[in-house]
Design an enzyme around this catalytic site. Structure first.
Site, PDB file in Angstrom:
ATOM      1  N   LEU A  62       0.847  -1.188   0.000  1.00  0.00           N
ATOM      2  CA  LEU A  62       0.000   0.000   0.000  1.00  0.00           C
ATOM      3  C   LEU A  62       0.883   1.238   0.000  1.00  0.00           C
ATOM      4  O   LEU A  62       1.766   1.351   0.845  1.00  0.00           O
ATOM      5  CB  LEU A  62      -0.800  -0.024   1.304  1.00  0.00           C
ATOM      6  CG  LEU A  62      -2.093   0.754   1.414  1.00  0.00           C
ATOM      7  CD1 LEU A  62      -3.115   0.210   0.440  1.00  0.00           C
ATOM      8  CD2 LEU A  62      -2.616   0.651   2.843  1.00  0.00           C
ATOM      9  N   HIS A  63       0.691   2.140  -0.947  1.00  0.00           N
ATOM     10  CA  HIS A  63       1.466   3.383  -0.856  1.00  0.00           C
ATOM     11  C   HIS A  63       0.830   4.562  -1.580  1.00  0.00           C
ATOM     12  O   HIS A  63       1.250   5.695  -1.418  1.00  0.00           O
ATOM     13  CB  HIS A  63       2.886   3.184  -1.387  1.00  0.00           C
ATOM     14  CG  HIS A  63       2.955   3.117  -2.889  1.00  0.00           C
ATOM     15  ND1 HIS A  63       2.588   2.008  -3.601  1.00  0.00           N
ATOM     16  CD2 HIS A  63       3.323   4.043  -3.802  1.00  0.00           C
ATOM     17  CE1 HIS A  63       2.743   2.251  -4.880  1.00  0.00           C
ATOM     18  NE2 HIS A  63       3.184   3.482  -5.048  1.00  0.00           N
TER      19      HIS A  63
END
Ligand code: UD1
Length: 389
Positions: free
Chosen positions: A203-204
């Site tokens: 996740l980013h």
């Protein structure tokens, strides 16, 4: 011939590696400039080492900052290098701030720009990468397309077909090159999830991590997912920082392994053995598609629709129920055979070198920009996300 490549962020390095190898085979002088957008060892140097990339010839030390600060710093520090070296071609990769900054510098100095991974579009103009991608394509003379649908986007932006080269996906070049080494690592055992099905989570993207309530929903979802299946979660520095500033905590369940960012080989090894991947990374959507591993992409759109139509990817909104339901359906649905996507064959960089060095063409039948009276032909359907809008 002198070619100058500019890279700066983690996903740029995997795209550079096969191009560097092919140019070296042909005796091209290849100068590598690292902008320093990513600077942690695990986000940068580790990739140069694992991908057998030579140390960069120049390091601009730009670091983190606002979009304008980062883009401006790359431009200011790169310009004198391009003036001094006067390369025949500047190659840029993907859609990061470093990509756009370098393309602008070269184009304004009237140096030819080649864009590796041209023509990808999410249609979401709120994403910085979309802006970077469109503008980089516009100032590039050589556009290297990873998939056929990219030609349609470029044609719609008025880019002539003779600039487009449908070379295939350089990420898959790197994957096929590295897979035997990655499998030998047996990362699942190293991270304590061997022997049973496991999921990998990454996740980013700002849309998922910058807003507190969205990030919280996703962290709770991953914690819940870890009750059904072991979860490995290498945490991007941006995400770690957002968790801290929002006063949230990382999921901490017995079946959850929270890790620092992984090297390329460790990540590939984990992906190859995973029962499920939940991500918002563009590269991971491609890698899981190639590997035949079910992937849920937490987003309302993707710039890589071919991974949904021809690969293993499904879009899902950042909602707990939607993700958990999709995960339950996807778990264990590994394709017995890897999907085949046109020109994702490990030879994209070779084609790029043939264009650059031998003026070869890899034409794609680009549709003309659609006239208002006609319905535009779509090479790939637009995938719709799971979950209530
Ligand atoms: C960048 C790219 C994105 C790509 C992603 C892959 C842009 C606009 N975004 O996003 O397209 O998918 O890389 O990782 O170019 N940080 C560190 N150490 C580092 C690098 C970053 O701690 O080595 C932290 C800093 O707090 C920084 C934040 O991460 O402010 C964001 O880094 P940045 O390079 O601005 O964007 P990414 O989110 O990594």
């Amino acid at each position: 011939m002198r070619v100058l490549s500019v890279v700066g962020a983690r996903p740029n390095f995997m795209k550079l590696a096969p191009v560097d190898r092919e140019l070296a085979k042909r005796g091209v002088e290849h100068v590598i400039v690292h902008t320093g957008q990513h600077y942690d060892h695990g986000m940068s140097t580790a990739f140069f080492e694992q991908l057998w990339l030579p140390a960069p010839d120049f390091h601009l030390g730009v670091g983190s900052g606002s979009h304008a600060q980062q883009t401006a710093a790359v431009m200011q520090r790169l310009e004198p290098i391009v003036v001094e070296l006067s390369p025949d071609l500047v190659l840029v990769y993907g859609s990061t701030n470093s990509t756009l900054a370098a393309a602008l510098v070269a184009a304004k100095l009237r140096v030819r720009v080649g864009h590796v991974e041209a023509g990808l579009r999410s249609g979401d103009w709120t994403r910085t990468e979309e802006i970077n991608h469109v503008l980089t394509d516009r100032v590039s003379e050589l556009l290297f397309l990873p998939s056929r649908d990219a030609a349609e986007h470029l044609a719609a932006d008025g880019i002539p077909a003779d600039r487009m080269h449908f070379v295939g996906n350089v990420m898959i070049d790197t994957l096929t090159w590295a897979l035997p080494q990655a499998l030998a690592l047996d990362a699942a055992a190293r991270y304590g999830v061997n022997g049973a099905p496991y999921a990998v989570v990454t996740l980013h993207r700002p849309g998922n991590v910058d807003d507190r309530s969205v990030l919280r929903e996703l962290l709770v979802t991953f914690e819940r997912l870890a009750r059904t299946v072991a979860v490995v979660f290498p945490v991007h520095p941006r995400t770690r920082q957002c968790i801290r500033t929002h006063g949230l905590r990382l999921p901490d369940d017995g079946r959850m392994r929270v890790l620092e960012p992984l090297g390329y080989l460790e990540m590939l090894s984990l992906l190859a053995g995973a029962a499920l991947v939940v991500t918002d990374s563009g590269g991971v959507q491609e890698e899981t598609s190639f590997l035949g591993v079910p992937c849920l992409t937490v987003a309302s759109s993707t710039e890589r629709p071919i991974t949904c139509t021809h690969g293993t990817n499904r879009l899902v909104l950042p909602q707990r129920d939607a993700i958990l339901a999709a995960a339950e359906r996807a778990l264990g649905r590994r394709s017995p055979a890897r999907p085949v996507i046109e020109r994702w064959d490990g030879r994209a960089a070779e084609r790029i070198a043939r264009v650059v060095c031998d003026d070869e063409r890899f034409e794609v039948d680009a549709p003309q920009a659609a006239t208002p009276a006609r319905t535009p032909r779509r090479a790939v359907a637009i995938p719709q996300p799971l979950g209530a809008g």
